[in-house]
Design a protein around this motif. Structure first.
Motif, mmCIF file in Angstrom:
data_model
loop_
_atom_site.group_PDB
_atom_site.id
_atom_site.type_symbol
_atom_site.label_atom_id
_atom_site.label_comp_id
_atom_site.label_asym_id
_atom_site.label_seq_id
_atom_site.Cartn_x
_atom_site.Cartn_y
_atom_site.Cartn_z
ATOM 1 N N ALA A 187 0.837 -1.204 0.000
ATOM 2 C CA ALA A 187 0.000 0.000 0.000
ATOM 3 C C ALA A 187 0.872 1.254 0.000
ATOM 4 O O ALA A 187 0.596 2.223 -0.716
ATOM 5 C CB ALA A 187 -0.934 -0.006 1.208
ATOM 6 N N LEU A 188 1.937 1.233 0.792
ATOM 7 C CA LEU A 188 2.846 2.373 0.850
ATOM 8 C C LEU A 188 3.524 2.594 -0.507
ATOM 9 O O LEU A 188 3.613 3.725 -0.987
ATOM 10 C CB LEU A 188 3.909 2.149 1.941
ATOM 11 N N VAL A 189 3.969 1.509 -1.100
ATOM 12 C CA VAL A 189 4.634 1.617 -2.402
ATOM 13 C C VAL A 189 3.683 2.221 -3.439
ATOM 14 O O VAL A 189 4.065 3.076 -4.237
ATOM 15 C CB VAL A 189 5.134 0.232 -2.872
ATOM 16 N N GLU A 190 2.418 1.806 -3.373
ATOM 17 C CA GLU A 190 1.428 2.363 -4.303
ATOM 18 C C GLU A 190 1.259 3.860 -4.101
ATOM 19 O O GLU A 190 1.136 4.627 -5.046
ATOM 20 C CB GLU A 190 0.086 1.643 -4.148
ATOM 21 N N GLU A 191 1.280 4.283 -2.830
ATOM 22 C CA GLU A 191 1.127 5.714 -2.552
ATOM 23 C C GLU A 191 2.331 6.494 -3.076
ATOM 24 O O GLU A 191 2.177 7.557 -3.685
ATOM 25 C CB GLU A 191 0.970 5.940 -1.048
ATOM 26 N N VAL A 192 3.506 5.963 -2.823
ATOM 27 C CA VAL A 192 4.719 6.615 -3.326
ATOM 28 C C VAL A 192 4.646 6.748 -4.842
ATOM 29 O O VAL A 192 4.945 7.795 -5.401
ATOM 30 C CB VAL A 192 5.975 5.812 -2.918
ATOM 31 N N GLU A 193 4.171 5.672 -5.466
ATOM 32 C CA GLU A 193 4.093 5.677 -6.931
ATOM 33 C C GLU A 193 3.171 6.790 -7.416
ATOM 34 O O GLU A 193 3.527 7.565 -8.306
ATOM 35 C CB GLU A 193 3.594 4.327 -7.437
ATOM 36 N N SER A 194 1.979 6.909 -6.797
ATOM 37 C CA SER A 194 1.037 7.910 -7.308
ATOM 38 C C SER A 194 1.539 9.323 -7.024
ATOM 39 O O SER A 194 1.357 10.240 -7.821
ATOM 40 C CB SER A 194 -0.366 7.680 -6.738
ATOM 41 N N ASN A 195 2.219 9.505 -5.894
ATOM 42 C CA ASN A 195 2.828 10.805 -5.609
ATOM 43 C C ASN A 195 3.906 11.154 -6.628
ATOM 44 O O ASN A 195 4.009 12.288 -7.071
ATOM 45 C CB ASN A 195 3.454 10.805 -4.214
ATOM 46 N N LEU A 196 4.687 10.148 -6.969
ATOM 47 C CA LEU A 196 5.757 10.384 -7.942
ATOM 48 C C LEU A 196 5.176 10.755 -9.296
ATOM 49 O O LEU A 196 5.667 11.656 -9.969
ATOM 50 C CB LEU A 196 6.634 9.134 -8.074
ATOM 51 N N GLN A 198 2.397 12.292 -9.834
ATOM 52 C CA GLN A 198 1.942 13.678 -9.769
ATOM 53 C C GLN A 198 3.108 14.661 -9.860
ATOM 54 O O GLN A 198 3.026 15.674 -10.559
ATOM 55 C CB GLN A 198 1.165 13.911 -8.475
ATOM 56 N N LEU A 199 4.178 14.318 -9.152
ATOM 57 C CA LEU A 199 5.361 15.192 -9.200
ATOM 58 C C LEU A 199 5.916 15.291 -10.612
ATOM 59 O O LEU A 199 6.270 16.368 -11.075
ATOM 60 C CB LEU A 199 6.447 14.638 -8.276
ATOM 61 N N VAL A 200 5.965 14.134 -11.275
ATOM 62 C CA VAL A 200 6.489 14.120 -12.639
ATOM 63 C C VAL A 200 5.605 14.976 -13.533
ATOM 64 O O VAL A 200 6.088 15.738 -14.373
ATOM 65 C CB VAL A 200 6.563 12.670 -13.170
ATOM 66 N N ARG A 201 4.278 14.901 -13.299
ATOM 67 C CA ARG A 201 3.348 15.681 -14.112
ATOM 68 C C ARG A 201 3.626 17.181 -13.921
ATOM 69 O O ARG A 201 3.702 17.939 -14.869
ATOM 70 C CB ARG A 201 1.919 15.335 -13.712
ATOM 71 N N ILE A 202 3.789 17.590 -12.656
ATOM 72 C CA ILE A 202 4.049 19.002 -12.367
ATOM 73 C C ILE A 202 5.359 19.468 -12.981
ATOM 74 O O ILE A 202 5.414 20.460 -13.699
ATOM 75 C CB ILE A 202 4.096 19.250 -10.850
ATOM 76 N N SER A 203 6.424 18.703 -12.731
ATOM 77 C CA SER A 203 7.720 19.154 -13.241
ATOM 78 C C SER A 203 7.736 19.047 -14.751
ATOM 79 O O SER A 203 8.421 19.796 -15.427
ATOM 80 C CB SER A 203 8.858 18.352 -12.612
ATOM 81 N N GLY A 204 6.932 18.119 -15.314
ATOM 82 C CA GLY A 204 6.804 18.009 -16.766
ATOM 83 C C GLY A 204 6.253 19.299 -17.341
ATOM 84 O O GLY A 204 6.768 19.835 -18.312
ATOM 85 N N GLN A 205 5.222 19.879 -16.699
ATOM 86 C CA GLN A 205 4.645 21.151 -17.148
ATOM 87 C C GLN A 205 5.692 22.251 -17.108
ATOM 88 O O GLN A 205 5.793 23.073 -17.991
ATOM 89 C CB GLN A 205 3.466 21.543 -16.246
ATOM 90 N N ARG A 206 6.478 22.254 -16.044
ATOM 91 C CA ARG A 206 7.534 23.278 -15.916
ATOM 92 C C ARG A 206 8.558 23.158 -17.029
ATOM 93 O O ARG A 206 9.014 24.133 -17.571
ATOM 94 C CB ARG A 206 8.273 23.075 -14.590
ATOM 95 N N LEU A 207 8.902 21.881 -17.285
ATOM 96 C CA LEU A 207 9.972 21.655 -18.259
ATOM 97 C C LEU A 207 9.554 22.029 -19.668
ATOM 98 O O LEU A 207 10.358 22.466 -20.454
ATOM 99 C CB LEU A 207 10.409 20.183 -18.223
ATOM 100 N N GLU A 208 8.258 21.865 -19.979
ATOM 101 C CA GLU A 208 7.779 22.121 -21.333
ATOM 102 C C GLU A 208 8.238 23.479 -21.837
ATOM 103 O O GLU A 208 8.719 23.614 -22.942
ATOM 104 C CB GLU A 208 6.254 22.073 -21.367
ATOM 105 N N GLY A 209 8.101 24.494 -20.970
ATOM 106 C CA GLY A 209 8.484 25.846 -21.351
ATOM 107 C C GLY A 209 9.980 26.001 -21.543
ATOM 108 O O GLY A 209 10.437 26.928 -22.184
ATOM 109 N N GLU A 210 10.717 25.092 -20.973
ATOM 110 C CA GLU A 210 12.169 25.251 -21.007
ATOM 111 C C GLU A 210 12.835 24.339 -22.026
ATOM 112 O O GLU A 210 13.979 23.925 -21.860
ATOM 113 C CB GLU A 210 12.747 24.981 -19.608
ATOM 114 N N GLY A 211 12.090 24.001 -23.080
ATOM 115 C CA GLY A 211 12.700 23.255 -24.171
ATOM 116 C C GLY A 211 12.602 21.748 -23.991
ATOM 117 O O GLY A 211 13.110 21.001 -24.801
#
Lengths: 261, 133
Positions: A187-196, A198-211
């Motif tokens: 269960a913990l591993v699943e939570e870590v996975e879903s958090n990761l 989300q983080l990737v999604r956020i930083s992905g949006q940031r990165l888009e603007g930066e090439g």
């Protein structure tokens, strides 16, 4: 993030036009008109300030949102992962104890069962000899004493063996306990996975603007993979359709015989 | 011809339970002369001291892995012909081929049975005796 200031060629034109007309009004001595141009300029500046402020607010909002996830992740890394590591170590300890408990039973019982089998076979032969009237009185007396002893031993040994089998039965309780622990860790591993994710999604949006540069595999990732290859992967998980992995000893044998073994 | 029941066997596995299981299975097969080590680093000095006639090793161990141990054995002039059986949970085809290339004599995937262990041991010594004659 790209600022819209750079694309504000229109704004600069507006400034130039305003400055030119301001100079014109001043030269003409028209104070009222000059004042009006200054008001326009101030308004122009305020509009830009508000736009800047809006963008700052949005950045701040996103940073706070991301920080929330980080907060949970920090919690997970500082508390729950070490906790999970401990739990999994406990699973190893418990399963080890259970295996030893069972092995002790086997090591203690097997010789007793063996002893009964051997003695039973020997006395059976003597008994057959008696039935064939091949024993004299003294030999029969010895046999009947041995049979007495043997029957007593059958009782003691078989009682001990069944106690030991019970012990082996009880030793299997580790499965329930370790199963529960492992489920929690899953269960913990699943939570870590879903958090990761989300983080990737956020930083992905940031990165888009930066090439959108995907970083190459880091040195530490490569090292981890090399180490995994050296150490091996551990038991294959049943139910995973991995073509890479053999699923039985027969497949191992086939593979090796195809290599000339 | 079956293997010599009195031969000295080294069992290498980091889990003491697995060593115990293998030791008990070997005893049931009639092999009573068994020594143990918990990884390649502890196994190698025992092998170098001499007297071991058969090596049974796990792959995945802390310190020196079973594959590295096998490579050391094959590189050592005194040990290069030591019959070696790998008993491991590693089940990837490329791993089995890697072990074969390193010169393993048999490969058993865990979980395994007493019958499999006997069959592989007998097969290894049949080949060793056929090759040695």
């Amino acid at each position: 993030m790209e600022r819209e200031k750079g694309s504000g060629g229109a704004d600069l034109d507006a400034y130039r036009r305003a400055a030119e007309s301001l100079l014109q009004h001043v030269e003409q001595g028209d104070a009222e008109a000059a004042q009006g141009v200054i008001d326009d300029l101030t308004h122009l500046r305020e509009t830009e300030l508000f736009r800047e402020l809006g963008m700052l607010t949005r950045d701040l909002h996103e940073a706070i949102k991301a920080f929330n996830y980080d907060d949970r992740l920090a919690d997970i890394t500082s508390q729950e992962i070490p906790d999970a590591r401990e739990r999994l170590n406990y699973v190893i300890t418990m399963t080890e104890q259970a295996a030893h408990r069972t092995l002790t039973v086997i090591e203690g019982s097997a010789p007793l069962a063996q002893e009964l089998a051997e003695e039973g076979e020997r006395l059976g032969e003597r008994w057959q000899a008696f039935r064939r009237r091949e024993l004299d009185v003294e030999e029969f007396r010895v046999l009947s004493r041995e049979l007495d002893d043997f029957l007593a031993k059958v009782q003691t040994n078989s009682r001990y063996i069944s106690e030991q089998l019970n012990e082996a039965l009880m030793a299997q309780d580790y499965q329930d306990l370790t199963g529960q622990i492992i489920r929690k860790v899953i269960a913990l591993v699943e939570e870590v996975e879903s958090n990761l994710v989300q983080l990737v999604r956020i930083s992905g949006q940031r990165l888009e603007g930066e090439g959108e540069q995907q970083p190459a595999q880091s040195a530490s990732q490569q090292a981890a993979e090399a180490e995994r290859a050296r150490r091996g992967d551990g038991p294959a998980m049943p139910g995973r359709n991995d073509d890479d992995v053999v699923s039985s000893q027969d497949e191992v044998d086939d593979l090796l015989s195809s290599l000339g073994f | 011809m079956a293997a010599d029941k009195n031969m000295k066997i080294l069992v290498v596995d980091d889990f003491s339970t697995m060593r115990r299981i293998i030791k008990n299975l070997l005893r049931e097969l009639g092999y009573n002369n068994v020594v143990e080590a918990d990884d390649g680093n502890t196994a190698l000095p025992i092998l170098q001291k001499g007297g071991i006639q058969f090596l049974i090793t796990d792959w995945n161990m802390p310190g020196m892995t079973g594959l590295e141990l096998l490579k050391h054995v094959r590189a050592d002039p005194n040990l290069k012909d030591l019959p070696t059986l790998m008993v491991t949970a590693e089940a990837k085809r490329e791993q089995i081929m890697e072990a074969a290339q390193a010169g393993v004599n048999g490969y058993i995937v865990k979980p395994f049975t007493a019958a499999t262990l006997r069959e592989k041991i007998d097969k290894i010594f049949e080949r060793v005796q056929a090759g040695g004659s």
